[in-house]
Every structure is written in structure tokens, then in C-alpha cells.
Design an enzyme around this catalytic site. Structure first.
Site, short mmCIF file in Angstrom:
data_model
loop_
_atom_site.label_atom_id
_atom_site.label_comp_id
_atom_site.label_asym_id
_atom_site.label_seq_id
_atom_site.Cartn_x
_atom_site.Cartn_y
_atom_site.Cartn_z
N GLU A 19 100.49 -68.69 45.49
CA GLU A 19 99.40 -68.47 44.86
C GLU A 19 98.44 -69.76 46.27
O GLU A 19 97.49 -68.75 45.97
CB GLU A 19 99.71 -69.43 43.41
CG GLU A 19 100.74 -67.88 43.16
CD GLU A 19 100.58 -68.81 41.64
OE1 GLU A 19 100.11 -69.60 40.75
OE2 GLU A 19 101.21 -67.84 40.67
N ASP A 227 110.13 -64.59 33.00
CA ASP A 227 110.86 -63.22 32.71
C ASP A 227 110.87 -63.10 31.32
O ASP A 227 110.18 -64.29 30.83
CB ASP A 227 112.56 -64.24 33.16
CG ASP A 227 112.35 -65.65 33.08
OD1 ASP A 227 112.95 -66.14 31.73
OD2 ASP A 227 111.73 -66.12 33.41
#
Length: 261
Positions: A19, A227
Site C-alpha cells: 500500500e 476475509d
């Protein structure tokens, strides 16, 4: 007082090096310094705001140490942390965004001296994020995930299908942080029982929040769900970070920071 101390900047942190690398491609007038085995990149992001960008590493101690350097050495007057999180709240799916309004350290337990989750000597169990910046980030995230906007432009249909991303949504609520990876349903169910208002779980945000509160610095936390609590489908974490999480953090920050200048 040095010129570095006098200049005021926005600190941007991530626990994912990918990132950071994505944001560096948009950082002009870039310089860098190494402190405590971390590289701090200074410059102007999206031609809009002066920033210091850094890969915090994983966990509460790493995040707290990095935050302190941003505040004390670089005079950052605000901190934004981006990254991924595990879904806790039923109804959250992979690709959804949580813009935290509060953070708690789920592994803080100094009972019976203090009540569960209370930070000793501070007298609080939760830390609240910046109201103004939170609204900007929520608006930016909603724009990013909407049809025909950033997500659909910056990723392919195949990528979104690969990671089971469909109609992603943006929510705000409680995020929990701690030095623990939740790998079992039993542990996740216990967390839900202990913190029924919790939306997601990660490993850094509440540590950043505590350091910022002690220095009276506003902070914000943005997490994309990697998730889902309701989905047992396997997602390759490293591929998700590289192909999806970096796109989310880049796109949301660009929309938020360019709109606020």
C-alpha cells in the site's frame, strides 16, 4: 527548532508495504529518511497535501512506535491509517470498507485493578476517531465502491470475482485491535461475545489511537475486509493485498484528500 519540526504534515501509515509503494507513485518532491528500521517518505501527495508516508510493520508495538516518530520527529498534526481487517460483524463481506468511529484494544485486560479493555491511567476503553475526517473518508469510500467508479475502473471483473467481491458497502463502527491473528471460529465467536458492537479486527489501529490521543492528535482508521466472518471461502492474503487492498487505499485516499483541499 528545525524546519522539519516547524512544518506540519499529515501522517499516512499502513501495515502493508504494498500500500505504501502504491502511494509513493503519487508522491512528488519525494525525500526519505530511515529511523528505527523504517523508511519515512516526505513529499506532496496527489499534488494536494504535504505528507509523511510510512510502512508501520505489524502489531501494536510497531504501530505505536511509528506513530510516535511521525508526531515527534515530523510534527504530523493528523494521522490516517489504512489497511486490511478481518470481518467480525455478521453481514460484512470481502471488499467491504470499515471506517472506524471507535477503537478498542481487545487484548487489554488489567482486571481486577481496571475493568476489562480499560487502558490503565487513561480511564478509557475506546478511542474516537476524527469526526470531520471520518465523514470525508466515508464519502470517499462510498464513491470509490459505487458502480462505474474507482473500484470498477482500477480492478477487472476477473479480479473482483476471484476475491468474491460483489456490491461492496461502507460501514462505520467499532474496530478492535490486538496482537492476535484470529484463525478459528471459536476465537472469533469469543470476540463477538466480548465485543458485540465490533465490526472488524486488526492489529494496529487502537495503538495508533492511543498514541494520538495522548498527543491530542486527530486520527482516522480505514480498513478493507479481507476475509468475511460469514464466508469460509479461502482468499490468498498476499494476492488480496497486492491486487485489491492497495487499490482501495490508493483510491479512497485520493478521493478524500483531493476533495478536502
Amino acid at each position: 527548532m528545525t524546519s522539519t519540526q516547524q512544518e506540519q504534515r499529515l501522517g499516512i501509515m499502513s501495515a502493508m508495504a504494498e500500500e505504501v509503494d502504491s502511494l509513493l507513485s503519487e508522491l512528488s518532491n519525494q525525500t526519505s529518511e530511515v529511523h528505527g528500521k523504517r523508511t519515512y517518505y516526505k513529499g506532496r501527495l496527489f499534488n494536494s497535501v504535504d505528507v509523511v508516508i510510512v510502512f508501520s510493520r505489524w502489531g501494536k508495538v510497531a504501530a505505536a512506535a511509528t506513530t510516535a516518530i511521525l508526531i515527534e520527529r515530523y510534527n504530523c498534526q493528523e494521522i490516517i491509517f489504512t489497511g486490511v481487517a478481518g470481518g467480525v460483524h455478521h453481514g460484512l463481506n470481502v471488499g467491504d470498507v470499515v471506517v472506524a468511529d471507535r477503537l478498542v484494544q481487545h487484548d487489554m485486560n488489567a482486571t481486577p485493578i481496571f475493568k476489562r479493555f480499560e487502558i490503565p491511567l487513561l480511564g478509557v476503553t475506546e478511542f474516537s476517531t476524527s469526526d470531520c475526517r471520518r465523514e470525508q473518508l466515508i464519502k470517499a469510500a462510498n464513491t470509490f465502491v459505487s458502480d462505474g467508479a474507482g473500484l470498477s475502473i482500477m480492478t477487472t471483473n476477473e479480479q473482483r470475482q476471484k476475491f468474491h467481491i460483489a456490491n461492496p458497502k461502507v460501514v462505520t463502527g467499532l474496530a478492535a485491535s490486538g496482537d492476535k491473528f484470529f484463525a478459528s471460529k471459536e476465537d472469533l465467536d469469543q470476540l463477538r461475545n466480548d465485543l458485540p458492537e465490533c465490526y472488524c479486527v486488526e492489529m494496529e489501529g487502537a495503538a495508533v489511537a492511543q498514541v494520538c490521543q495522548e498527543h491530542d492528535i486527530p486520527f482516522s482508521i480505514v480498513r478493507v475486509i479481507s476475509d468475511s466472518a460469514d464466508d469460509s471461502a479461502h482468499v490468498d492474503f498476499q494476492e488480496f493485498v497486492k491486487e485489491i487492498a492497495t487499490v482501495y487505499s490508493h483510491g479512497i485516499l485520493e478521493l478524500a484528500l483531493t476533495a478536502s483541499t
